[in-house]
Write a protein that holds these residues in place. Structure first.
Motif: not given
Length: 348
Positions: A161, A203, A205-206, A209, A212-214, A268, A272
């Motif tokens: 993760d 936090r 990022y996995n 789900t 992830f959004r940036t 998305y 990461y």
């Protein structure tokens, strides 16, 4: 094919099994010889003391058995059951805890078998004060240990993760009894104590789900119609292959700034690890599409007006009438009267 896959796993049992067989056999031989010696010697028959060599072989046999039990648990439980169920290696901290428990059980058996419970009680009483001193000296390490247990029970993250803790973001590579190891995007390993991880906001990022959004902020001129701007920006985002189609990307109007309209291009990513690579590709695609559409990002604009500055100083010799008009006493006088008075003013 299956034999080649299983053989390396079972070969781990060779050395523990060999050590257990040798030490156990040696202990049986020595205890048997000691019994024969006691039956043949009257002085030895009257004594209850067991030779030191027999106690050493007993200790070696028990420790070898503990080693074999740990390897059996590793092969038949951690690797054959747990790893197959979860698809990854089991947490190292949990494996170490089970090994520690097994070793403590066999060490307890060894101590009771050699010295007996009557001789152990005074030792336990005297070791209480020593344990308190050691506890204070190792309180940070103990805190890391129990924090690691709490992390494994709660499972806020797992191996692989991408997490952010203490403003450091990295991929989790190991969770042991003392610390959590991460590798950053710069390929730098970071070791964070478990107590720090447990007490800081984290936090992941996995979760919930993996995608992830940036986003990338973009500002355009006020002359560009917002629907046209959104259409071009969205087309630029979808032109990048590494962008996920679901969830779909979108473009939002964020604010009306001093220089133009600000838009948020949101998309998305499936990992990461791509956060430093894909946004660069998206920015290039946006620049390319804006150039083809005849749109440009705004630049700061300023309106400049030129006007003569008023006089900041008054000549008291040549502009005495101006000075007199500033006196409240002469407000009611006309301009001619002020000018006439100015000609008769004498500076003392």
């Amino acid at each position: 094919m299956s034999t080649e896959r299983v053989r390396p796993r079972y070969i781990q049992l060779f050395w523990p099994s060999l050590a257990t067989i040798i030490t156990t056999g040696l202990y049986i031989v020595m205890i048997g010889g000691f019994e024969l010696f006691r039956s043949a010697s009257e002085d030895a028959a009257k004594s209850d003391e067991i030779p030191l060599q027999v106690d050493i072989t007993k200790a070696l046999a028990l420790l070898s058995t503990a080693w074999l039990v740990c390897k059996l648990i590793d092969v038949f439980f951690w690797q054959a059951v747990v790893r197959r169920r979860i698809g990854t290696a089991p947490p190292r901290l949990l494996v170490d805890l089970v090994r520690l428990f097994v070793v403590l059980v066999f060490v307890t058996i060894l101590v009771l078998a050699i010295w007996g419970s009557d001789k152990i009680q005074p030792l336990l009483l005297s070791s209480g004060a020593i344990g308190i001193v050691i506890g204070f000296a190792l309180q940070r390490m103990i805190s890391d240990f129990f924090s690691g247990i709490a992390l494994h029970i709660e499972r806020p993250f797992k191996l692989g993760d991408w997490i952010e803790v203490e403003d450091v973001t990295g991929c989790v590579t190991e969770i042991n009894w003392r610390a959590t190891r991460m590798v950053t995007l710069e390929k730098v390993e970071i070791i964070v104590p478990n107590s720090v991880v447990a007490n800081q906001s984290l936090r992941n990022y996995n979760l919930p789900t993996a995608p992830f959004r940036t986003e990338i902020p973009v500002a355009l001129e006020y002359s560009v119609h917002p629907p046209d701007a959104k259409r071009v920006l969205l087309a630029a985002i979808k032109a990048v292959d590494d962008i996920l189609e679901s969830p779909a990307p979108d473009v939002l109007t964020a604010a009306f700034g001093n220089d133009g309209v600000e838009y948020r291009c949101r998309f998305y990513l499936d990992s990461y690890a791509k956060v430093n690579v894909v946004p660069d590709i998206v920015a290039d695609s946006i620049s390319h599409h804006l150039w083809h559409a005849g749109m440009s990002v705004p630049y700061p604009k300023r309106d400049v007006y030129h006007t003569p500055m008023p006089a900041r100083e008054v000549d008291r010799y040549g502009q005495r009438n101006v000075l007199l008009r500033r006196v409240d006493l002469f407000e009611s006088l006309t301009t001619e009267q002020i000018d006439d008075l100015a000609t008769h003013v004498v500076e003392i």
